[in-house]
Design an enzyme around this catalytic site. Structure first.
Site, PDB file in Angstrom:
ATOM      1  N   GLU A   1      -0.958 -14.991  14.977  1.00 57.10           N
ATOM      2  CA  GLU A   1      -2.049 -14.664  15.898  1.00 57.10           C
ATOM      3  C   GLU A   1      -2.915 -15.848  16.264  1.00 57.10           C
ATOM      4  O   GLU A   1      -3.524 -15.869  17.326  1.00 57.10           O
ATOM      5  CB  GLU A   1      -2.949 -13.583  15.284  1.00 57.10           C
ATOM      6  CG  GLU A   1      -2.375 -12.214  15.434  1.00 57.10           C
ATOM      7  CD  GLU A   1      -3.223 -11.175  14.726  1.00 57.10           C
ATOM      8  OE1 GLU A   1      -4.449 -11.325  14.641  1.00 57.10           O
ATOM      9  OE2 GLU A   1      -2.617 -10.198  14.253  1.00 57.10           O
TER      10      GLU A   1
ATOM     11  N   CYS B   1       4.148  -9.380   9.632  1.00 57.87           N
ATOM     12  CA  CYS B   1       4.476  -8.280  10.539  1.00 57.87           C
ATOM     13  C   CYS B   1       3.673  -8.416  11.818  1.00 57.87           C
ATOM     14  O   CYS B   1       2.982  -9.405  12.006  1.00 57.87           O
ATOM     15  CB  CYS B   1       4.158  -6.949   9.864  1.00 57.87           C
ATOM     16  SG  CYS B   1       2.426  -6.802   9.381  1.00 57.87           S
TER      17      CYS B   1
ATOM     18  N   SER C   1       0.828  -1.201   0.000  1.00 60.92           N
ATOM     19  CA  SER C   1       0.000   0.000   0.000  1.00 60.92           C
ATOM     20  C   SER C   1       0.865   1.254   0.000  1.00 60.92           C
ATOM     21  O   SER C   1       1.959   1.286   0.554  1.00 60.92           O
ATOM     22  CB  SER C   1      -0.931   0.009   1.216  1.00 60.92           C
ATOM     23  OG  SER C   1      -0.201  -0.099   2.402  1.00 60.92           O
TER      24      SER C   1
ATOM     25  N   HIS D   1       5.690   2.888  11.220  1.00 60.10           N
ATOM     26  CA  HIS D   1       4.670   3.338  12.170  1.00 60.10           C
ATOM     27  C   HIS D   1       4.819   4.787  12.605  1.00 60.10           C
ATOM     28  O   HIS D   1       4.007   5.291  13.376  1.00 60.10           O
ATOM     29  CB  HIS D   1       4.640   2.420  13.393  1.00 60.10           C
ATOM     30  CG  HIS D   1       4.180   1.040  13.051  1.00 60.10           C
ATOM     31  ND1 HIS D   1       5.063   0.060  12.653  1.00 60.10           N
ATOM     32  CD2 HIS D   1       2.948   0.495  12.980  1.00 60.10           C
ATOM     33  CE1 HIS D   1       4.377  -1.037  12.386  1.00 60.10           C
ATOM     34  NE2 HIS D   1       3.100  -0.802  12.576  1.00 60.10           N
TER      35      HIS D   1
ATOM     36  N   TRP E   1      -8.737 -12.397  10.925  1.00 57.93           N
ATOM     37  CA  TRP E   1      -9.317 -11.060  11.058  1.00 57.93           C
ATOM     38  C   TRP E   1     -10.803 -11.018  10.720  1.00 57.93           C
ATOM     39  O   TRP E   1     -11.370  -9.971  10.444  1.00 57.93           O
ATOM     40  CB  TRP E   1      -8.501 -10.037  10.247  1.00 57.93           C
ATOM     41  CG  TRP E   1      -7.128  -9.837  10.832  1.00 57.93           C
ATOM     42  CD1 TRP E   1      -6.665 -10.323  12.016  1.00 57.93           C
ATOM     43  CD2 TRP E   1      -6.037  -9.097  10.269  1.00 57.93           C
ATOM     44  NE1 TRP E   1      -5.358  -9.950  12.230  1.00 57.93           N
ATOM     45  CE2 TRP E   1      -4.946  -9.195  11.168  1.00 57.93           C
ATOM     46  CE3 TRP E   1      -5.873  -8.371   9.095  1.00 57.93           C
ATOM     47  CZ2 TRP E   1      -3.714  -8.589  10.927  1.00 57.93           C
ATOM     48  CZ3 TRP E   1      -4.644  -7.760   8.851  1.00 57.93           C
ATOM     49  CH2 TRP E   1      -3.578  -7.872   9.766  1.00 57.93           C
TER      50      TRP E   1
ATOM     51  N   GLU F   1      -2.580  -0.216  -3.921  1.00 52.75           N
ATOM     52  CA  GLU F   1      -3.799  -0.628  -3.204  1.00 52.75           C
ATOM     53  C   GLU F   1      -4.787   0.501  -2.868  1.00 52.75           C
ATOM     54  O   GLU F   1      -5.463   0.437  -1.827  1.00 52.75           O
ATOM     55  CB  GLU F   1      -3.430  -1.394  -1.912  1.00 52.75           C
ATOM     56  CG  GLU F   1      -2.517  -2.572  -2.146  1.00 52.75           C
ATOM     57  CD  GLU F   1      -2.111  -3.330  -0.867  1.00 52.75           C
ATOM     58  OE1 GLU F   1      -2.819  -3.239   0.143  1.00 52.75           O
ATOM     59  OE2 GLU F   1      -1.072  -4.012  -0.907  1.00 52.75           O
TER      60      GLU F   1
HETATM   61  N1  GLN Z   1      -0.076  -5.408   1.436  1.00 55.83           N
HETATM   62  C1  GLN Z   1      -0.593  -4.834   2.638  1.00 55.83           C
HETATM   63  C2  GLN Z   1      -0.224  -3.355   2.690  1.00 55.83           C
HETATM   64  O1  GLN Z   1       0.781  -2.998   2.233  1.00 55.83           O
HETATM   65  C3  GLN Z   1      -0.056  -5.526   3.866  1.00 55.83           C
HETATM   66  C4  GLN Z   1      -0.579  -4.910   5.126  1.00 55.83           C
HETATM   67  C5  GLN Z   1      -0.239  -5.631   6.412  1.00 55.83           C
HETATM   68  O2  GLN Z   1       0.732  -6.318   6.498  1.00 55.83           O
HETATM   69  N2  GLN Z   1      -1.005  -5.451   7.414  1.00 55.83           N
HETATM   70  O3  GLN Z   1      -0.942  -2.552   3.205  1.00 55.83           O
HETATM   71 ZN    ZN Z   2       2.586  -5.624   7.443  1.00 55.98          ZN
END
Ligand code: GLN
Ligand code: ZN
Length: 539
Positions: free
Chosen positions: A386, A424, A214, A475, A342, A265
């Site tokens: 998770e 992640c 993204s 972040h 999710w 995206e």
């Molecule tokens: N491809 C998604 C992005 O770049 C991956 C997001 C994520 O790992 N939560 O937003």
């Molecule tokens: Zn990620």
């Protein structure tokens, strides 16, 4: 009634204990409200632990983490079994109700609502769950006759759900039955796939650079989506705006010299919702918000039936992006395990089964992307960790079906097609061997946020396929200097082979603004160039 405090270890004293009886703690795939033998199993568990003398038992029998009605009859069996073990029983939810939406009645009931009457009867949000707790308490205290009406209505709803054609799709079930061991295995090992892939891609031999997918979700993008929803613009106008953003993202990546491009995206509201909305078996709510983390809230989609992908979900966007450039543009998908984790997942079949259905849906999209000429496909699995059960001795069981699902979704491609994945939000050190077993050609993994703690794990376990340890934390708006990212790459190259390294940020950039995205990625590409000059390929 008063309870005497009891010593457990001589130091701490407790008057009551609250236990989760839904099976989640044990990693059971079905909750005991679905299991016929839940009641006996739980009573046995308490007896095995030495019993409860004068402590209160808070029996968490109503699942606090899903959106489905309780099986009242089974719960009563369980509670009656427990009452034989303790005189002081409190009926409770299995956890706080933080993870369930507040009130089913807050969902619009008109004919247009996604959540129609039939589905609604199968569901309970927080308010309804509290009602179930009260009903069960009354049933245990005053006998089943006292809640006869509730029991009958509950039985009817459960029967309807079980018999509904909406939860079953024969096509999906036949396909699952036909799967064999070949289906989750690539046809050649990584050492053979890598040259085949590199042969058809014009990439630098060392430190190719890419992003996670993204790009900034600007106000313009969000407004366009809002206007489309409100009917202020039509689909064509919306599509035009998204395509303009894709073009901007492609031109930017070309300009700064990234090697593997993404479309950015812009068309995705959310990485799970976007796909769920295009699959059968999913339903969406209007007001069912729950906290994700901090002040961030989400409306998880609900999987109520067999999952099916009726038609292509991403191919048009990706081929449009590819038409703008000579460089490779990656196809970008959310993996089956993350789709599962999710969402609220149906509890009338094992999660592993639902995950397999999701895997097949993704597999079809992977096949369509490949057929459309897309040479690199990324299947994101940020939520892989998770789903781990709390009990460590149940980890392997979960990981084996989770990894199988990822592989099922990706293994259908030719050797020449490069599969990337991204992870992640967690520490992955202790499941590195399982991540290896996913057998993605390239793993793009968050690493900068923890200052490359993972390097210690790789020193120990190694990693066989190609890998991009994230070189900057996305972040915060901070722009990491080139030298800082080059240092992280040098550290990685001491533990892993330089030939296997990719250069990328920790995660997607959708929450970032353009100024810092622009500056950070320029520095990142520069760091990759520096490392290429420092380290000459081994071959
Ligand atoms: N491809 C998604 C992005 O770049 C991956 C997001 C994520 O790992 N939560 O937003
Ligand atoms: Zn990620």
């Amino acid at each position: 009634m008063s309870a005497t405090p009891t010593a457990c270890c001589g130091t701490c004293r407790f008057e009551g204990v609250g236990l989760d009886f839904t099976g989640r703690v044990h990693g059971d795939e079905l909750s005991p409200t679905v299991h016929e033998h839940g009641g006996r199993h739980n009573a046995q568990f308490i007896a095995d632990q030495g019993g409860l003398d004068d402590q209160w038992l808070f029996a968490g029998i109503v699942d606090g983490r899903n959106v489905w009605i309780n099986h009242l009859e089974h719960s009563l069996d369980a509670l009656e079994g427990l009452r034989r073990e303790t005189g002081q029983l409190v009926v409770s939810t299995s956890s706080s109700l933080l993870h369930t939406p507040i009130d089913l009645d807050a969902e619009p009931a008109d004919g247009d609502a996604d959540l129609d009457d039939e589905l609604r009867h199968w569901m309970a949000f927080a308010v309804q769950k509290v009602g179930e707790v009260a009903t069960l308490a009354k049933g245990v205290g005053e006998g089943r006759e006292a809640i006869a009406d509730e029991l009958e209505a509950n039985e009817r709803a459960l029967d309807d759900r079980r018999d509904s054609h909406r939860t079953r799709n024969d096509e999906v079930r036949t396909r699952i039955e036909g799967l064999d061991e070949e289906h989750d295995r690539r046809s050649s090992p990584f050492e053979e796939r890598k040259p085949a892939q590199r042969g058809q891609l014009d990439l630098p031999a060392l430190f190719p650079s890419t992003t996670i997918g993204s790009f900034p979700q600007t106000d313009e993008i969000r407004d366009a989506r809002k206007h489309l929803r409100e009917g202020k613009i039509d689909w064509l106008a919306y599509k035009k705006e998204m395509e303009a953003d894709i073009e901007r993202v492609i031109r930017f990546q070309e300009e700064i010299g990234l090697d593997v491009l993404v479309h950015g995206e812009p068309e995705r509201n959310d990485m799970v919702q976007y796909f769920g909305e295009q699959m059968e078996g999913y339903v969406f709510t209007e007001n069912a918000w729950v906290q994700s983390y901090g002040s961030r809230c989400v409306r998880p989609p609900i999987i109520f039936g067999d999952v099916l992908r009726p038609s292509q979900m991403t191919v048009d966007w990706i081929t449009y992006a590819q038409s703008l450039t000579e460089r490779p543009v990656k196809g970008m998908l959310t993996g089956p395990v993350t789709m599962l984790e999710w969402s609220y997942v149906r509890d009338d079949q094992p999660r592993s089964e639902t995950c397999r259905q999701l895997a097949l849906a993704i597999r079809d999209e992977v096949a369509d992307l490949e057929a459309a000429g897309v040479k690199i496909i990324q299947v994101d699995e940020p939520a892989m960790r998770e789903g781990l059960p709390l009990r460590r001795d149940r980890w392997d069981e979960y990981l084996s079906w989770a990894i199988h699902s990822f592989r099922l979704s990706t293994a259908g491609v030719k050797d020449e097609t490069m599969i990337q994945t991204h992870m992640c939000y967690s520490d992955f050190g202790d499941i590195m061997d399982h991540i290896q077993a996913m057998d993605a050609d390239v793993l793009l993994i968050e690493a900068a946020r923890s200052r490359m703690e993972l390097l210690h794990d790789w020193e120990r376990t190694g990693y066989a396929n190609d890998i991009g340890p994230g070189v900057y934390d996305i972040h915060s708006p901070r722009v990491p200097p080139t030298e800082e990212m080059a240092d992280l790459l040098r550290a990685a190259a001491r533990v892993l082979r330089p030939e296997q390294l990719w250069v990328n940020p920790d995660c997607g950039l959708k929450t970032r603004a353009w100024p810092e995205t622009d500056a950070s990625l320029r520095n990142m590409v520069e760091a990759a160039k520096q490392l290429r000059e420092e380290l000459v390929p081994a071959s």
